[in-house]
Design an enzyme around this catalytic site. Sequence first.
Site, PDB file in Angstrom:
ATOM      1  CG  HIS A  71       7.089  -2.099   2.090  1.00  0.00           C
ATOM      2  ND1 HIS A  71       6.987  -1.011   2.925  1.00  0.00           N
ATOM      3  CD2 HIS A  71       5.870  -2.674   2.071  1.00  0.00           C
ATOM      4  CE1 HIS A  71       5.749  -0.923   3.375  1.00  0.00           C
ATOM      5  NE2 HIS A  71       5.041  -1.919   2.871  1.00  0.00           N
ATOM      6  CG  MET A 127      -2.027  -1.061   1.070  1.00  0.00           C
ATOM      7  SD  MET A 127      -3.597  -0.619   1.835  1.00  0.00           S
ATOM      8  CE  MET A 127      -3.107  -0.353   3.529  1.00  0.00           C
ATOM      9  CB  SER A 160       3.234   2.543   6.071  1.00  0.00           C
ATOM     10  OG  SER A 160       3.858   1.675   5.142  1.00  0.00           O
ATOM     11  CB  ALA A 184       3.838   4.683   3.198  1.00  0.00           C
TER      12      ALA A 184
END
Length: 282
Positions: free
Chosen positions: A37, A30, A186, A32
């Site tokens: 990630h 998603m 995030s 940010a």
Amino acid sequence: MEIIRTVNRLAQVVDAARRDGKTIGLVPTMGALHAGHKSLVDRARRENDVVVVSVFVNPTQFNNADDLRTYPRTEEADCAMLEGCGADYAFVPTPDEVYPEPDNRVFDLGPVAEVMEGAMRPGHFNGVAQIVSKLFAWAKPTRAYFGEKDFQQIAVIRRMVELEGFDLEIVPCPIVRETDGLALSSRNVRLSPEARAIAPQIHRILADSVDLKKQGYEADQVEKLTLDAINNIDGLEAEYYSIVDARTMQPISRWADAGDLGAAGCATVYCGGVRLIDNIRY
């Protein structure tokens, strides 16, 4: 790296890759993006010929309009990070591209989606199943990569894959933490300096709970002691702490009740008004 905005273009590139016999790694995000990630993208890069990363704040999985509105959006920085990680494609669609009409599908996700996050955020996991099923259908991945911070979500996605009959491998990846133990998220950018100083106590308490098990406490005792320890920290307020079977997500009272994957302790804690999740394996 190519930034893809449309489903049609995504279909073109993945179909061409599959015709050439190439494996495709998908990392749904998603945005940010942070080092957690990056660890997913790095692993996908090592294990696949082609890497696709989706960047999309999915509205159907938010049951709180303010949470959707304030969710951080950093597309330019995200794409720069992905290019640096060696991703081949960033799929960055608009909501209208993903949902040209309302998605009214309701998934029979069963007990894995009814506890913890499922109980606290009605409709959340159905929204997750909607977007992830779309991404799987469009990207046709060989493997899809998910961080274990969202531990229950992985179980839900496995259930969705079973329901929909997708032929792919779900790859869970370890939580990435700051040096002080805070799980990367995030949402961490929303922590005030004061809250950021307190937040690492969540992981410290979860780690201490493993020692309680070693000392002979049963699962229900460890759960209560851990919940009390969280709530005894000024600035932390637990929404829940639950020790569950790591496959079924169902609560257990005794360690012997856990199945083949053992037990996990899952926490959701408010810190300075920010909702943080974390977990630990026993």
